[in-house]
Write an enzyme that holds these catalytic residues in place. Sequence first.
Site, PDB file in Angstrom:
ATOM      1  N   GLU A   1     -13.520   5.245  -0.222  1.00 10.85           N
ATOM      2  CA  GLU A   1     -14.190   4.170   0.383  1.00 10.85           C
ATOM      3  C   GLU A   1     -15.344   4.971   1.644  1.00 10.85           C
ATOM      4  O   GLU A   1     -14.554   5.457   2.586  1.00 10.85           O
ATOM      5  CB  GLU A   1     -13.549   3.058   1.245  1.00 10.85           C
ATOM      6  CG  GLU A   1     -12.875   2.465   0.145  1.00 10.85           C
ATOM      7  CD  GLU A   1     -11.759   1.389   0.648  1.00 10.85           C
ATOM      8  OE1 GLU A   1     -12.173   0.283   1.099  1.00 10.85           O
ATOM      9  OE2 GLU A   1     -10.564   1.913   0.664  1.00 10.85           O
TER      10      GLU A   1
ATOM     11  N   LYS B   1     -14.921   3.815   5.607  1.00 12.75           N
ATOM     12  CA  LYS B   1     -13.683   3.699   6.172  1.00 12.75           C
ATOM     13  C   LYS B   1     -13.652   4.280   7.744  1.00 12.75           C
ATOM     14  O   LYS B   1     -14.499   5.628   8.058  1.00 12.75           O
ATOM     15  CB  LYS B   1     -12.497   4.506   5.661  1.00 12.75           C
ATOM     16  CG  LYS B   1     -11.852   3.746   4.509  1.00 12.75           C
ATOM     17  CD  LYS B   1     -10.829   2.868   5.077  1.00 12.75           C
ATOM     18  CE  LYS B   1     -10.004   1.970   4.129  1.00 12.75           C
ATOM     19  NZ  LYS B   1      -9.219   1.070   4.715  1.00 12.75           N
TER      20      LYS B   1
ATOM     21  N   GLU C   1       0.721  -1.145   0.113  1.00 15.14           N
ATOM     22  CA  GLU C   1      -0.090  -0.027  -0.174  1.00 15.14           C
ATOM     23  C   GLU C   1       0.858   1.265  -0.193  1.00 15.14           C
ATOM     24  O   GLU C   1       1.797   1.298   0.614  1.00 15.14           O
ATOM     25  CB  GLU C   1      -0.852   0.129   1.151  1.00 15.14           C
ATOM     26  CG  GLU C   1      -1.898  -1.005   1.346  1.00 15.14           C
ATOM     27  CD  GLU C   1      -2.814  -0.705   2.671  1.00 15.14           C
ATOM     28  OE1 GLU C   1      -2.858   0.308   3.410  1.00 15.14           O
ATOM     29  OE2 GLU C   1      -3.758  -1.786   2.874  1.00 15.14           O
TER      30      GLU C   1
ATOM     31  N   GLU D   1      -9.421   9.346   5.617  1.00 17.16           N
ATOM     32  CA  GLU D   1      -9.246   7.952   5.359  1.00 17.16           C
ATOM     33  C   GLU D   1     -10.115   7.319   4.420  1.00 17.16           C
ATOM     34  O   GLU D   1      -9.583   6.491   3.572  1.00 17.16           O
ATOM     35  CB  GLU D   1      -9.681   6.978   6.483  1.00 17.16           C
ATOM     36  CG  GLU D   1      -8.611   7.359   7.716  1.00 17.16           C
ATOM     37  CD  GLU D   1      -7.267   6.702   7.567  1.00 17.16           C
ATOM     38  OE1 GLU D   1      -7.077   5.808   6.876  1.00 17.16           O
ATOM     39  OE2 GLU D   1      -6.391   7.601   8.021  1.00 17.16           O
TER      40      GLU D   1
END
Length: 462
Positions: A338, A341, A266, A347
Site C-alpha cells: 500500500e 500508508k 492482522e 509500513e
Amino acid sequence: MGSGLKFAFAISLLLQLLDFSKGNKVGVAYGRDATNLPSPDRVAQLVQSRNIQYLRIYDTDPQVLNAFKNTGVEFTVGVHNSDLRAFQSQSNVDSWFRNSILPYYQATKITQITVGNEVTESGDDSANLVVPAMRNVVSALKRAGLQDRIKVSTSLSFGVLSKAYPPSEGTFDSRFAYVLNPLLQFLRENGSPFMVNLYPYFAIDDSSLEFVLFEPSPQAFVDPKTGLRYDNMFDAQLDAVHYAIANQRFSLTDQNFGDIKTVVMETGFPSGGSRSPRDRHATKNNAMLYNTNLIRHVTSGSGSRTTAMSGGAFQVMSGTPAMPNGELDVYIFSLFDENQKQGPEIEGNWGIFYPDMTSKYNLEFPGGGTNPSGRSWCVASSQAQNSDLQKALDWACGPGKADCSAIQPGKQCFQPDNLVSHASFAFNNYYQKNGDTAEACNFGGTAKRVYTNPSYGNCIYY
C-alpha cells in the site's frame, strides 16, 4: 479467592475452551490504502484462484462487496474510527446497515463486522466511543434477525497488554480498563470473538529472527508457572492474550470471560522498506518463511506438540500451548503493498502480492481439493432412491429453510439439471447453517459427508 485458586481457575478456563466445529482458518486483510491497486473485480478473480477463502476489509466499499458476490469468500467488513462518533446515533447506524450491509448480505458472505481498529492507539476518543457503537450495530442486526449470523467486535493492538512474559502472566494495561471491561462484557453477552492484531516482527530485538519465523531457536522457553513450552513468538503472544482475558475476570464481580474466542485479525511480515537496524530482516525470503510457517502452524498442525497425560500416555495436540485444542483463526496482513500508508517506508511493504497481482513469493493457501483445514461438506448419495432423494430435497428447501435459490432455473447451480446435483447443493446449505454435524447431514440416509470441496465453476458450496 486466593491467588493460587485464581491462577488454577484461570488455567481451567483456558483449557476448557469450547469445541468450535468450523476448524482453523487463514484469511487475508485486504487493505486498500494505495493509488495503484487492481479493480475489485480482478482482485476477486485473484483471491479465488489462490484459494483464499476469508477476507478482511476495513470498510463496506460497495465495489468490493459487489465484486465478491456469489464467490463464497467469507468477509469481515469494517467501520472506520472516524465514523465512531456518528455511530453513537442508532438512526445513523440503522441507515448505514440498510445501505451498506443488507443489500449485499448473503450474495456476499458477510460474517463479521469490526467496529473500529486499534482504538486505544488512535490518539482521540475512539476508545470511549467503540462499545456504544458496537451495541448500536448489534441492535440493527437484531432487528434484521442476523445477530447470530454476523458477529460484531473490534480489533485491538497487542499494546493493550502491560505484561506478556511469561505468557501465563499476560495482563491488560489498567489504563485501558475503561474500554476493556465493557468490551469483554459485550463480547460475552453476544458470543463475539476478542480480536487482536499480532506482529511478532516488532519483537525481533527482544528475541531472535528464528523464534519469530517459527524456526528452531535457542530462544524457545518454558513458562515457569505452567510448564508449557513455547517454540515461537506467535504462540507466546497469543497465549499472553488468552491469559489476560481469563485473568481479567477477577477484576469484575461475577463475570467469566474464559470462554471468549480469540481471532488474530492482522499478522504478517514486511518484505522491504528498511529504515532501522531491525528492518534489515524485512526481506522477501523472511516474509515467505513467516507466512508459510504460520499457515502450516495454523492449518496442518506443524506446531503440534506432545503433551503428557495421566497414566504415562501422550497425546499430540495442535493450537497454542495453553489452548491445545482451541480453534485458531488468523488473517495475514496484507493482500497488496500500500503506497499511501502513513509512517516509515516499511509500513507499505507487507503485501503478499504486488499491485500488478503477481506474487512476491510462493505462498500456498489451504483450500480447493487438498482441504488441509479439515472442512467438510454434505452431498447427496448417488446410491439413494430418487423418491427418497426428492422428499429430502423438498424438506431441505421447505421446512429445513435451506437457501435453494441458486438451483433455480437460470441460476449458477441449476446445471447440471439433475436430482443428485440439486439435492447436494441444498443438503450442504442446510448442513453448513446447522453446525456441520453428522446429524445435519442425514436426510433419511440419502446424504453423506465429503472432505473435498464440491464447488464447480460459479457454483460455490459454502
